[in-house]
Design a protein around this motif. Structure first.
Motif, PDB file in Angstrom:
ATOM      1  N   GLU A 188     -18.540 130.396  74.008  1.00 10.96           N
ATOM      2  CA  GLU A 188     -17.865 129.320  74.726  1.00 10.96           C
ATOM      3  C   GLU A 188     -17.535 128.166  73.787  1.00 10.96           C
ATOM      4  OE1 GLU A 188     -18.772 126.332  78.521  1.00 10.96           O
ATOM      5  OE2 GLU A 188     -20.004 128.118  78.196  1.00 10.96           O
ATOM      6  N   THR A 189     -16.396 127.554  73.970  1.00 12.46           N
ATOM      7  CA  THR A 189     -15.995 126.383  73.202  1.00 12.46           C
ATOM      8  C   THR A 189     -16.247 125.135  74.039  1.00 12.46           C
ATOM      9  OG1 THR A 189     -14.319 127.586  71.951  1.00 12.46           O
ATOM     10  CG2 THR A 189     -14.089 125.189  72.066  1.00 12.46           C
ATOM     11  N   LYS A 222     -18.071 125.530  68.913  1.00 10.69           N
ATOM     12  CA  LYS A 222     -18.209 126.849  69.510  1.00 10.69           C
ATOM     13  C   LYS A 222     -19.680 127.221  69.572  1.00 10.69           C
ATOM     14  CE  LYS A 222     -16.751 131.682  69.082  1.00 10.69           C
ATOM     15  NZ  LYS A 222     -15.970 132.660  68.276  1.00 10.69           N
TER      16      LYS A 222
END
Length: 257
Positions: free
Chosen positions: A99-100, A110
């Protein structure tokens, strides 16, 4: 990026952002006043707290931090949150591997899964840095016997197959000790050097004393593959059990047979 030290744990938390804009706190074990003062020095407004894992020295000041900066996003892996709630509350969402996380228009990190020390350990990568929590230290590595741990094999894979895939110039900022770079760890980390075949494994017979389920110390005959300096001034030992499985223990637990 500013490092806020935790003297009692030889540890670190971090403030990262852009001057005059929003910022994130990486881990929440450092003094809350020092964390908020660091943000204020750069004219930054805290907008999120990102947690690498659940251990006390990484989350213990969370509630005090939130009292100072207000209610912001507090993000942690879903495997870590129930364990972290033993020490502090205030978590608002879970972060997934890959996930960013965006904080304002300029800060982007990230989340990368790096299990071993704990099952839900995350590293945060961005802006030429990697925040490794307790997975990789300067010339040392994490243990795999702390609460919530997984395995030696997971830790090795997290370092070799994930962190060491980053560019050599990436700055490694960990939960303990001084910064490093991926290139420095590739060349000088004793564990990495053995894992990659640069240096040979050891095979010295030693005795390791570890607590049993009742908390009583029990001696075990094992093989010492590597003993190397750890971040706290002691040593960390890579040992091999008679069944061929590998483990990491503090050097204080090991004595020559």
């Amino acid at each position: 990026m500013e490092r806020i030290e935790i003297p009692s744990f030889v540890g670190n938390s971090y403030v990262i952002g852009t001057s005059g804009g929003p910022c994130a706190f990486i881990d929440a074990g450092a003094d809350a006043a020092k964390m908020s003062e660091a943000a204020a020095r750069h004219g930054m407004t805290p907008a999120a707290v990102l947690l690498t894992h659940h251990h006390y020295d990484h989350v213990s000041q969370l509630e005090e931090i939130l009292d100072r900066i207000g209610r912001v996003d507090v993000l942690i892996h879903e495997l870590e949150q129930p364990l972290a709630e033993e020490f502090a509350v205030g978590y608002t969402a879970n972060i997934e591997d890959g996930e960013t996380i965006r904080v304002g228009d300029a800060l982007e990190l990230k989340a990368v899964a790096t299990p071993g020390h704990t099952a839900g350990m995350l590293s945060f990568v961005g802006h030429g840095h990697v925040f490794t929590g307790d997975t990789l230290f300067r010339e040392s590595v994490a243990g795999v016997r702390a609460p919530g741990h997984t395995t030696f094999e997971d830790l090795r894979s997290s370092i070799l197959d994930t962190l060491l895939e980053l560019p050599d110039e990436t700055i490694v900022v960990s939960g303990h000790a001084e910064p490093s770079t991926i290139g420095h760890e590739r060349q000088h980390n004793p564990f990495v050097r053995v894992w990659t075949g640069v240096d040979p494994e050891g095979d010295e017979p030693v005795v390791v004393s570890l607590p049993d389920d009742a908390g009583e110390a029990v001696d075990h005959e094992v093989r010492l593959v590597l003993e190397a300096r750890d971040y706290d001034g002691g040593t960390k030992c890579w040992i091999r059990w008679p069944d061929g499985s590998d483990d990491l223990v503090p050097g204080s637990r090991v004595r020559r047979a």
